[in-house]
Write a protein that holds these residues in place. Sequence first.
Motif, PDB file in Angstrom:
ATOM      1  N   UNK A  55      13.112  -3.429   8.976  1.00  0.00           N
ATOM      2  CA  UNK A  55      11.945  -3.494   8.093  1.00  0.00           C
ATOM      3  C   UNK A  55      12.096  -2.670   6.828  1.00  0.00           C
ATOM      4  N   UNK A  56      13.189  -1.908   6.673  1.00  0.00           N
ATOM      5  CA  UNK A  56      13.301  -0.985   5.546  1.00  0.00           C
ATOM      6  C   UNK A  56      13.333  -1.723   4.216  1.00  0.00           C
ATOM      7  N   UNK A  60      11.973  -4.517   3.403  1.00  0.00           N
ATOM      8  CA  UNK A  60      10.790  -5.337   3.133  1.00  0.00           C
ATOM      9  C   UNK A  60       9.549  -4.469   3.250  1.00  0.00           C
ATOM     10  N   UNK A  61       8.982  -4.101   2.107  1.00  0.00           N
ATOM     11  CA  UNK A  61       7.785  -3.253   2.124  1.00  0.00           C
ATOM     12  C   UNK A  61       6.628  -3.931   2.831  1.00  0.00           C
ATOM     13  N   UNK A  62       6.571  -5.257   2.762  1.00  0.00           N
ATOM     14  CA  UNK A  62       5.496  -5.978   3.430  1.00  0.00           C
ATOM     15  C   UNK A  62       5.516  -5.709   4.942  1.00  0.00           C
ATOM     16  N   UNK A  63       6.702  -5.685   5.511  1.00  0.00           N
ATOM     17  CA  UNK A  63       6.824  -5.483   6.949  1.00  0.00           C
ATOM     18  C   UNK A  63       6.598  -4.019   7.314  1.00  0.00           C
ATOM     19  N   UNK A  64       7.154  -3.104   6.560  1.00  0.00           N
ATOM     20  CA  UNK A  64       6.968  -1.683   6.876  1.00  0.00           C
ATOM     21  C   UNK A  64       5.492  -1.283   6.770  1.00  0.00           C
ATOM     22  N   UNK A  65       4.785  -1.825   5.788  1.00  0.00           N
ATOM     23  CA  UNK A  65       3.356  -1.521   5.646  1.00  0.00           C
ATOM     24  C   UNK A  65       2.569  -2.079   6.846  1.00  0.00           C
ATOM     25  N   UNK A  66       2.936  -3.288   7.276  1.00  0.00           N
ATOM     26  CA  UNK A  66       2.238  -3.861   8.435  1.00  0.00           C
ATOM     27  C   UNK A  66       2.550  -3.065   9.704  1.00  0.00           C
ATOM     28  N   UNK A 115       7.647   7.547  13.616  1.00  0.00           N
ATOM     29  CA  UNK A 115       8.491   8.551  12.978  1.00  0.00           C
ATOM     30  C   UNK A 115       9.844   7.968  12.569  1.00  0.00           C
ATOM     31  N   UNK A 116      10.419   7.111  13.403  1.00  0.00           N
ATOM     32  CA  UNK A 116      11.706   6.491  13.063  1.00  0.00           C
ATOM     33  C   UNK A 116      11.573   5.577  11.850  1.00  0.00           C
ATOM     34  N   UNK A 117      10.440   4.878  11.745  1.00  0.00           N
ATOM     35  CA  UNK A 117      10.228   4.027  10.575  1.00  0.00           C
ATOM     36  C   UNK A 117      10.114   4.870   9.305  1.00  0.00           C
ATOM     37  N   UNK A 118       9.375   5.959   9.380  1.00  0.00           N
ATOM     38  CA  UNK A 118       9.242   6.836   8.215  1.00  0.00           C
ATOM     39  C   UNK A 118      10.605   7.390   7.807  1.00  0.00           C
ATOM     40  N   UNK A 119      11.396   7.824   8.763  1.00  0.00           N
ATOM     41  CA  UNK A 119      12.720   8.351   8.447  1.00  0.00           C
ATOM     42  C   UNK A 119      13.610   7.289   7.814  1.00  0.00           C
ATOM     43  N   UNK A 120      13.561   6.067   8.337  1.00  0.00           N
ATOM     44  CA  UNK A 120      14.403   5.005   7.800  1.00  0.00           C
ATOM     45  C   UNK A 120      14.008   4.654   6.368  1.00  0.00           C
ATOM     46  N   UNK A 121      12.710   4.609   6.092  1.00  0.00           N
ATOM     47  CA  UNK A 121      12.258   4.295   4.738  1.00  0.00           C
ATOM     48  C   UNK A 121      12.635   5.433   3.782  1.00  0.00           C
ATOM     49  N   UNK A 140       8.729   4.601  -1.845  1.00  0.00           N
ATOM     50  CA  UNK A 140       8.579   5.086  -0.476  1.00  0.00           C
ATOM     51  C   UNK A 140       7.106   5.190  -0.097  1.00  0.00           C
ATOM     52  N   UNK A 141       6.321   5.737  -0.999  1.00  0.00           N
ATOM     53  CA  UNK A 141       4.891   5.869  -0.724  1.00  0.00           C
ATOM     54  C   UNK A 141       4.240   4.493  -0.538  1.00  0.00           C
ATOM     55  N   UNK A 142       4.656   3.545  -1.378  1.00  0.00           N
ATOM     56  CA  UNK A 142       4.111   2.195  -1.259  1.00  0.00           C
ATOM     57  C   UNK A 142       4.523   1.569   0.071  1.00  0.00           C
ATOM     58  N   UNK A 143       5.796   1.706   0.460  1.00  0.00           N
ATOM     59  CA  UNK A 143       6.297   1.077   1.681  1.00  0.00           C
ATOM     60  C   UNK A 143       5.681   1.679   2.933  1.00  0.00           C
ATOM     61  N   UNK A 144       5.216   2.909   2.865  1.00  0.00           N
ATOM     62  CA  UNK A 144       4.662   3.579   4.038  1.00  0.00           C
ATOM     63  C   UNK A 144       3.140   3.601   4.053  1.00  0.00           C
ATOM     64  N   UNK A 145       2.516   2.870   3.152  1.00  0.00           N
ATOM     65  CA  UNK A 145       1.050   2.769   3.138  1.00  0.00           C
ATOM     66  C   UNK A 145       0.602   1.714   4.160  1.00  0.00           C
TER      67      UNK A 145
END
Length: 440
Positions: free
Chosen positions: A378-379, A381-387, A412-418, A428-433
């Motif tokens: 998902x890293x 694709x911001x659409x997937x990481x946000x979902x 936590x693993x998703x945040x680290x990967x992004x 990064x901020x956008x992808x993790x919203x």
Amino acid sequence: MSLRTYRQPRPLSPLREHLRDTFWFSPTVALVLVFVLWVSADALDAALLQALQESGDHDAVRTLISWAEDAKIIVTTIAAAMMTFIGVVFSISLVAVQMAAGNFSPRIVRIFTRSRTSKATFSVFLATFLLALLVLTSYDSEQDPEKVASVPLLQSALTLLLVGLSLLLFIAYVTQTLQLMKVGPVVERVTKESFRVLERRPAQLSDEAPLPDEVATVPHRGRSGTLRDVHVARLVRAARRRDVVLRLVPRIGDFVVPGTPVIAVHSRRNGGHRDLPAWQVLQSSVSVGVERTFHQDLGFGLRQLADIGLRGLSPAVNDPTTAVQCIDRIVQFLAAVAHRPLGAVHHRDRDGVVRLVQDGPGWADLVDLGFAEIRGNAVRDAQVSRRLMAAFDDLLRLVPSERREPLERHRALLVQAVERGVSEAAERAFALTPDRQGIG
């Protein structure tokens, strides 16, 4: 508290589910039934003709013959056209299956093979064709009302009724096929199948005493394959007769080879190993096939949803919206099991004594199955990481405290990967919203 559940054994064998996974059974039954119908209709036509001849009403017999001759033209046309019609439907099926397997997942093909509409359509089409041929053999070329032996008027009417039913089923079949070529109806169908499996599991939570000592194991002696299901009622009866407890060693969905232990026998009695159920009974209660099925497999639905989501995230397809739709359904299923007991299922006999222990996936297993692979891809694709961030937040609000750890770990693993994969802070901020629509 141990997450273990109990339920009474189902009285029916898994045979019904196995037949649903085949495509030959329904058409074969339809052909047999239509032959029986033709024999019955032929007897009624003969009885009607005999009654009219005995009454001396030759005008009625001539009218009957005239109607039958008119129907013969229609039946002949039906017999010639039905095979072409069947070929068209079969071609539509092949194209739809090929597109579904390529766009979604090869495991989606089972939706078509289990579809009642598809089976009913093929069955009625073949039955109509066979009935038309049988009716044509019943026509008598004799035109003298005193000598004619057969006037298949009722048989012709039944053929016309089957033609009408075929047309209605063809409309339903095309509608269903078009729906199953879209990702939304496909993931919804998979989710419904998953919930049916979930509904067959009990809702109570209880502790269970440790199993008695293991005295023997039963190895798998059949072909290699995936453990599809077990005949629970048969195993419970066998264990009750010998006063032992049986434990299914592999989980449903595991791949087994000859020699793999499949059933462990536990007995409190000394020398209990000398009084075991016959291995043939135990072996025949274990069903092994070439692929997993929904019958007793709680995780198979998540497996299919994850596969569809991964296919959407692949560079060849590049369809993150499909992955988001799959995440929606994964969240729906995990939310439904958030407070349900998971793990081993204990099957009891009619006296309430545990006779069969069947291991199953726990909460962490289901979370890993639903999120691990999609999260790992998902890293980019911001659409997937946000979902995913929204999914983790929603589930963390729903689950009890003892089930938070797997979700927090994946978050936590998703945040680290992004953070490692996206260089720009704003990106990064956008992808993790968190966003339930991905990018809504």
